[in-house]
Design an enzyme around this catalytic site. Sequence first.
Site, mmCIF file in Angstrom:
data_model
loop_
_atom_site.group_PDB
_atom_site.id
_atom_site.type_symbol
_atom_site.label_atom_id
_atom_site.label_comp_id
_atom_site.label_asym_id
_atom_site.label_seq_id
_atom_site.Cartn_x
_atom_site.Cartn_y
_atom_site.Cartn_z
ATOM 1 N N ASP A 101 0.859 -1.194 0.000
ATOM 2 C CA ASP A 101 0.000 0.000 0.000
ATOM 3 C C ASP A 101 0.893 1.241 0.000
ATOM 4 O OD1 ASP A 101 -2.242 1.637 0.204
ATOM 5 O OD2 ASP A 101 -2.296 1.503 2.374
ATOM 6 N N THR A 105 5.434 0.112 5.973
ATOM 7 C CA THR A 105 5.826 -1.105 6.702
ATOM 8 C C THR A 105 6.928 -1.838 5.943
ATOM 9 O OG1 THR A 105 3.580 -1.336 7.543
ATOM 10 C CG2 THR A 105 4.970 -3.310 7.619
ATOM 11 N N LYS A 129 -0.949 -1.861 -4.814
ATOM 12 C CA LYS A 129 -1.825 -0.742 -5.194
ATOM 13 C C LYS A 129 -1.015 0.264 -6.007
ATOM 14 C CE LYS A 129 -4.653 -0.977 -1.059
ATOM 15 N NZ LYS A 129 -5.267 -0.197 0.026
ATOM 16 N N ILE A 154 -9.163 -3.101 -0.045
ATOM 17 C CA ILE A 154 -9.323 -4.540 -0.282
ATOM 18 C C ILE A 154 -9.910 -5.206 0.956
ATOM 19 C CG2 ILE A 154 -8.129 -6.695 -0.854
ATOM 20 C CD1 ILE A 154 -5.763 -4.785 -1.826
ATOM 21 N N PRO A 157 -10.533 -12.312 2.549
ATOM 22 C CA PRO A 157 -11.455 -13.328 3.104
ATOM 23 C C PRO A 157 -11.157 -13.655 4.564
ATOM 24 C CG PRO A 157 -9.929 -14.310 1.501
ATOM 25 C CD PRO A 157 -9.772 -12.823 1.392
#
Length: 177
Positions: A101, A105, A129, A154, A157
Site C-alpha cells: 500500500d 511497513t 496498489k 481490499i 477473506p
Amino acid sequence: MVQKVWYTYDDIHKTVKNIAAKVQNSGVQYDAMIAIGGGGFIPARMLRCFLDIPIYAVTTAYYLNETEGKTADKVQKIQWLDPIPETLIGKNILVVDEVDDSRTTMEFVLNELIKDGFNQIGVAVIHNKLKDKVGKIPEGIAYFSGLDIQDWWINYPWDAVDIDAHNRRAASGVQEA
Ligand code: G4P
Ligand code: MG
C-alpha cells in the site's frame, strides 16, 4: 467515495500461484520466506504449496504517531528474528506480505533485514496498489506482485465474519461504499 473490492480465497489462491510462477522464473532460488505478520502469514503459507521452502515470521504494528502537533506514520516491531537463526545467514530470503500500500511497513522491514547478512532479498505481495508510495524498496531487492490494482480498499477473506456474504460481495465486483 472509497472504492472497495472483495477477494475470495480462490481469487487469492490463483494470485498467489501467479506470484510463485514469477518467483520461479526469476532465476533466484529462495531458501526461506519471512512473512510479515499478520497480513503476510496466510499468503506465505499458500506460497509454500508452490515454493516448498520454510516460513519464518516477523510481526510489526503500524500506528499514527503524534509528536509536536505533527502526525507521522510509525512502524513498531512486535516480534522479530533476533538474532537471525544461523540457518538463514547468507541465504536468499523472500519477504511476504499481503498488500503493498504505502510501503511504510515494507520499507521499515526491508531496511531492518538488510542489516542481517542475507545473500539476496526478494519481496512478494499478493496485491500492489498503483499509487504514490511513501516508502521505498531499497536497491537490489527483487519485487514480485501477484496483481497490480487501483488504489481500492481490499476486503480479504480472512477478515470476513460471514464468509458467504463476503463471497457474494466478491461476485458483484468493485463497489462504492
Ligand atoms: P505496506 O508497507 O505493505 O504498503 O503497508 P502499509 O504500512 O501502508 O499498511 C498499513 C496497514 O494497512 C497494514 O496492516 C496493511 O495490511 C493495511 N492495509 C493497507 N491497505 C489495505 C487494504 O486495502 N485492505 C486491508 N484489509 N488492509 C490494508 P498492518 O498494520 O500490517 O496489520 P496486519 O493486518 O498485517 O496485522
Ligand atoms: Mg501487515
